[in-house]
Design a protein around this motif. Structure first.
Motif, mmCIF file in Angstrom:
data_model
loop_
_atom_site.group_PDB
_atom_site.id
_atom_site.type_symbol
_atom_site.label_atom_id
_atom_site.label_comp_id
_atom_site.label_asym_id
_atom_site.label_seq_id
_atom_site.Cartn_x
_atom_site.Cartn_y
_atom_site.Cartn_z
ATOM 1 N N ASP A 96 80.324 -23.682 -3.093
ATOM 2 C CA ASP A 96 81.560 -23.629 -2.027
ATOM 3 C C ASP A 96 81.058 -22.624 -0.748
ATOM 4 O OD1 ASP A 96 83.080 -24.961 -3.611
ATOM 5 O OD2 ASP A 96 84.117 -23.244 -4.751
ATOM 6 N N ASP A 97 80.379 -21.753 -1.041
ATOM 7 C CA ASP A 97 79.918 -20.746 0.111
ATOM 8 C C ASP A 97 78.544 -21.098 0.691
ATOM 9 O OD1 ASP A 97 78.615 -20.158 -2.187
ATOM 10 O OD2 ASP A 97 78.722 -17.656 -1.834
ATOM 11 N N GLU A 153 84.253 -15.783 8.167
ATOM 12 C CA GLU A 153 84.611 -17.184 7.500
ATOM 13 C C GLU A 153 84.160 -18.147 8.338
ATOM 14 O OE1 GLU A 153 88.802 -19.379 7.365
ATOM 15 O OE2 GLU A 153 88.876 -17.101 6.441
ATOM 16 N N ILE A 154 83.754 -19.399 7.570
ATOM 17 C CA ILE A 154 83.321 -20.534 8.245
ATOM 18 C C ILE A 154 84.311 -21.750 7.613
ATOM 19 C CG2 ILE A 154 81.408 -22.279 8.213
ATOM 20 C CD1 ILE A 154 79.543 -19.556 7.350
ATOM 21 N N ASP A 155 85.014 -22.461 8.619
ATOM 22 C CA ASP A 155 85.710 -23.506 8.510
ATOM 23 C C ASP A 155 85.286 -24.523 9.122
ATOM 24 O OD1 ASP A 155 87.727 -25.275 8.351
ATOM 25 O OD2 ASP A 155 89.370 -23.931 8.617
ATOM 26 N N GLU A 157 85.598 -27.932 8.659
ATOM 27 C CA GLU A 157 86.779 -29.004 8.848
ATOM 28 C C GLU A 157 87.633 -28.346 10.228
ATOM 29 O OE1 GLU A 157 86.946 -27.464 5.552
ATOM 30 O OE2 GLU A 157 85.864 -29.215 4.930
ATOM 31 N N ALA A 158 87.930 -27.348 10.514
ATOM 32 C CA ALA A 158 88.487 -26.685 12.019
ATOM 33 C C ALA A 158 87.422 -26.785 12.790
ATOM 34 C CB ALA A 158 89.314 -25.537 11.508
ATOM 35 N N THR A 160 85.652 -23.887 13.115
ATOM 36 C CA THR A 160 85.319 -22.877 13.770
ATOM 37 C C THR A 160 84.660 -21.810 12.704
ATOM 38 O OG1 THR A 160 87.519 -22.381 12.658
ATOM 39 C CG2 THR A 160 87.793 -22.948 14.879
#
Length: 189
Positions: A96-97, A153-155, A157-158, A160
């Motif tokens: 996940d990370d 944080e790494i997103d 999908e967004a 960003t």
């Protein structure tokens, strides 16, 4: 001739090894001997390379490609970078990370207030830890540490990254700076 849409650098070919067309290569994979597991490798000029044999040595892998049969042909490949299409990388094996550096390029770096510090244009490792290059419109590129303190944080999908601009060295906090200088003894003139 193959044109890659989303290329990921997998290896850089070095010098020739021996007389049978083998080359030394710096592999950028977690397991250097797995370089051939990703399918055909491609150069940016459209050539395709199939790995026939691969073996690890101290710092590099020695590779034999189909159609490269002598030292002259191997020497002609010196310095060539080899890529695969991003879609050929196995996403299901990632935790996940975990993510691929190629997926970070193009993400917008934002702080907790939504202020943009630019987009990621490169990921570098010069030996002292990973760095992200950020480039904003009308701004010079800056490098920030790719650490848990700087990148919160790494997103994907967004599209960003949530960053801490103070930890990333993008802003100076005058209060912290004055505390640091107040503790130092002043030199006598």
């Amino acid at each position: 001739m193959t044109k890659l849409e989303n290329p990921v650098l997998m290896a850089t070919i070095g010098g020739a090894q021996g007389l049978r067309g083998e080359v030394r290569a710096k592999a950028y994979t977690a397991d250097p001997s797995a370089l051939g597991d990703y399918g055909h490798l491609h150069s940016m000029d459209g050539r395709s390379f199939e790995v026939l044999e691969i073996r690890e040595t101290k710092n590099v892998v020695v590779v034999r490609f189909r159609g490269v049969n002598d030292r002259n042909a191997a020497e002609a490949l010196n310095g060539l970078e080899l890529y695969i299409e991003r879609d050929n990388l196995p996403d299901e094996e990632l935790e996940d990370d975990e993510f691929y550096y190629a997926d970070l390029e193009g993400l917008e770096a934002l702080d907790d207030k939504g202020v943009s510090y630019g987009t990621v244009t490169g990921v570098f490792d010069f030996g002292a830890g990973d760095l992200l290059e950020l480039k904003g419109p009308g701004k010079r590129p800056v490098l920030i540490p790719f650490s848990e303190a700087s990148v919160l944080e790494i997103d994907l999908e967004a599209g960003t990254l949530l960053i801490d601009p103070l930890a990333a060295g993008l802003v100076d906090d005058p209060e912290e700076l004055s505390k640091f200088t107040a503790d130092k003894p002043k030199k006598k003139k």
